[in-house]
Design a protein around this motif. Structure first.
Motif, PDB file in Angstrom:
ATOM      1  N   ALA A 124       0.625  -1.096  -0.086  1.00 47.65           N
ATOM      2  CA  ALA A 124      -0.158  -0.008  -0.062  1.00 47.65           C
ATOM      3  C   ALA A 124       0.807   1.358   0.058  1.00 47.65           C
ATOM      4  O   ALA A 124       0.400   2.310  -0.748  1.00 47.65           O
ATOM      5  N   ILE A 155      -3.169  -5.971  -1.737  1.00 55.38           N
ATOM      6  CA  ILE A 155      -2.500  -4.726  -1.364  1.00 55.38           C
ATOM      7  C   ILE A 155      -2.259  -4.812   0.079  1.00 55.38           C
ATOM      8  O   ILE A 155      -3.108  -4.974   0.896  1.00 55.38           O
ATOM      9  N   VAL A 175      -3.918   6.297   1.020  1.00 57.61           N
ATOM     10  CA  VAL A 175      -3.673   4.993   0.734  1.00 57.61           C
ATOM     11  C   VAL A 175      -4.997   4.787   0.538  1.00 57.61           C
ATOM     12  O   VAL A 175      -5.463   3.865  -0.417  1.00 57.61           O
ATOM     13  N   ILE A 179      -6.792   2.505  -2.654  1.00 52.67           N
ATOM     14  CA  ILE A 179      -7.067   1.205  -2.668  1.00 52.67           C
ATOM     15  C   ILE A 179      -8.465   1.316  -3.297  1.00 52.67           C
ATOM     16  O   ILE A 179      -8.746   0.295  -4.070  1.00 52.67           O
ATOM     17  N   ALA A 183      -9.543  -1.131  -6.729  1.00 46.82           N
ATOM     18  CA  ALA A 183     -10.756  -2.169  -6.610  1.00 46.82           C
ATOM     19  C   ALA A 183     -11.718  -1.725  -7.595  1.00 46.82           C
ATOM     20  O   ALA A 183     -12.208  -2.606  -8.250  1.00 46.82           O
ATOM     21  N   ILE A 190      -9.773  -7.401  -5.039  1.00 52.28           N
ATOM     22  CA  ILE A 190      -8.447  -6.756  -4.430  1.00 52.28           C
ATOM     23  C   ILE A 190      -8.910  -7.411  -2.709  1.00 52.28           C
ATOM     24  O   ILE A 190      -9.904  -7.367  -2.131  1.00 52.28           O
ATOM     25  N   VAL A 192      -7.210  -7.074   0.870  1.00 48.57           N
ATOM     26  CA  VAL A 192      -6.185  -6.271   1.846  1.00 48.57           C
ATOM     27  C   VAL A 192      -5.966  -7.006   2.757  1.00 48.57           C
ATOM     28  O   VAL A 192      -6.344  -7.669   3.431  1.00 48.57           O
ATOM     29  N   LEU A 207     -12.888  -0.702   4.642  1.00 49.48           N
ATOM     30  CA  LEU A 207     -12.254  -1.457   3.409  1.00 49.48           C
ATOM     31  C   LEU A 207     -13.483  -2.031   2.576  1.00 49.48           C
ATOM     32  O   LEU A 207     -13.393  -1.959   1.406  1.00 49.48           O
ATOM     33  N   VAL A 212     -13.257  -3.421  -1.479  1.00 50.60           N
ATOM     34  CA  VAL A 212     -12.324  -4.673  -1.294  1.00 50.60           C
ATOM     35  C   VAL A 212     -13.020  -5.958  -1.298  1.00 50.60           C
ATOM     36  O   VAL A 212     -14.295  -5.855  -0.561  1.00 50.60           O
TER      37      VAL A 212
END
Length: 362
Positions: A124, A155, A175, A179, A183, A190, A192, A207, A212
């Motif tokens: 990340a 990630i 970050v 992300i 995604a 993705i 995490v 997330l 995610v």
């Protein structure tokens, strides 16, 4: 970067880099079913993860790549994943994006595991600007996926490690946005992945809103990369990083607590961090995990050879199947509903997080 990755591998295998505080598995007891009405042969260890069917809920966690010694290790791990029907993760692919001569240290995984689910890996910290360093672009992420024909991209969040690492990247702002962009833009899901400090329920829900698809909680209880970086700082004579590593080597959410908390977000959860047996895996699944991730024990076995890897995985399989029999769980979904008793430090964590009273298993 190559020398740092090689040093990480060396220390992870040979040095005392595990946290003193436990992951929490020994503080949870599953309830024995004395009359299971179930034959061992009927126990189904298979599980669905991101649309892929695994023969048992085990992911070979991302560990290495990007240096000379990584090719043979990744090849051995990939052969095990293919043979036993497991998913396999890679170490950070940043090195190969910077130096294409290192691609084979990663792509060997797909060569040896043509049908296993392969999880690519990018940090990340590299998704945002760090000083004068240009962040990775979405095209770079697509190249990481293409490089290994990955079925998903992890990630990884390693801000504790970066803080202690003498060469670490210290910026974190932006970050979450990066992300979310990944995604939305990438054609693979993705994941995490934390790397030793755990993911809380509140972070898991954030997330999920970022798009995610799954979480690897990477909880505290196994290898501590704060300790790994502390040892590297000691070798380099970096007093400031050494002091940080001494102070923060035990930082993080115990894996068992992280699993229970992160599972409240409703995403698939991979429980990585101090998982050392099929019994640990059964406890993680009872807390809400979909599968578990194992790193260091499989890394050590891989260095011994394919037979050692097969032996470790078969022991894991036998332990998990037996525990499922002894709890009357015919499949992984049933194991997720089994009652348990919690004590000690894990009970304190779950109580303070408001999880002991959640549902019939509390």
């Amino acid at each position: 970067m190559q020398s740092r990755k090689a040093e990480h591998l060396e220390l992870a295998v040979s040095a005392d880099v595990e946290r003193r505080a436990p992951a929490g598995w020994d503080e949870l007891e599953l309830i024995h079913e004395a009359l299971p009405e179930l034959d061992t042969s009927e126990v189904d260890l298979g599980v669905e993860l991101l649309g892929f069917r695994l023969r048992m809920p085990l992911v070979i966690a991302g560990m290495t790549g990007g240096h000379e010694g990584a090719t043979a290790v990744n090849a051995a791990l990939a052969r095990a994943a293919e043979k036993h029907g497991l998913a396999i993760g890679l170490g950070s692919q940043r090195a190969a994006l910077a130096d294409p001569s290192l691609v084979e240290t990663y792509s060997v995984v797909r060569d040896e595991a043509p049908t296993a689910p392969v999880i690519g890996n990018i940090g990340a910290s590299q998704l945002i600007a760090q000083g004068d360093a240009t962040p990775l672009s979405l095209d770079d992420l697509r190249e990481a996926v293409r490089m290994v024909r990955a079925d998903a991209l992890a990630i990884h969040l390693n801000f504790l490690e970066e803080a202690v690492q003498p060469e670490g990247d210290s910026c974190t702002r932006g970050v979450a946005e990066a992300i979310a962009a990944a995604a939305e833009a990438l054609d693979v899901p993705i994941i995490v992945k934390e790397t030793g400090a755990g993911i809380s329920g509140s972070t898991a829900r954030r997330l999920r809103e970022l798009g995610v698809a799954a979480l690897d909680v990477g909880g505290a209880g196994g290898t501590s990369f704060a300790i790994v970086e502390r040892l590297r700082a000691e070798r380099q004579g970096d007093a400031a990083s050494l002091a940080l590593g001494l102070a923060l080597g035990e930082w993080g959410i115990p894996t068992a607590a992280a699993v229970a908390d992160a599972a409240t977000a409703g995403l698939p959860v991979i429980a990585t961090g101090g998982v050392r047996s099929g019994l640990h895996a059964a406890k993680a699944i009872a807390l809400g995990a979909t599968a578990v991730g194992v790193a260091r024990p499989l890394l050590v076995a891989a260095l011994e050879g394919d037979m050692a890897l097969d032996d470790w995985i078969e022991r894991f399989r036998a332990e998990l199947r037996t525990v499922m029999l002894l709890t009357g769980a015919a499949d992984v979904a049933a194991l997720q509903t089994r009652r348990y008793v919690v004590h000690g430090r894990l009970r304190d964590w779950l109580s303070d997080l408001g999880l002991l009273q959640a549902g019939p298993r509390g």
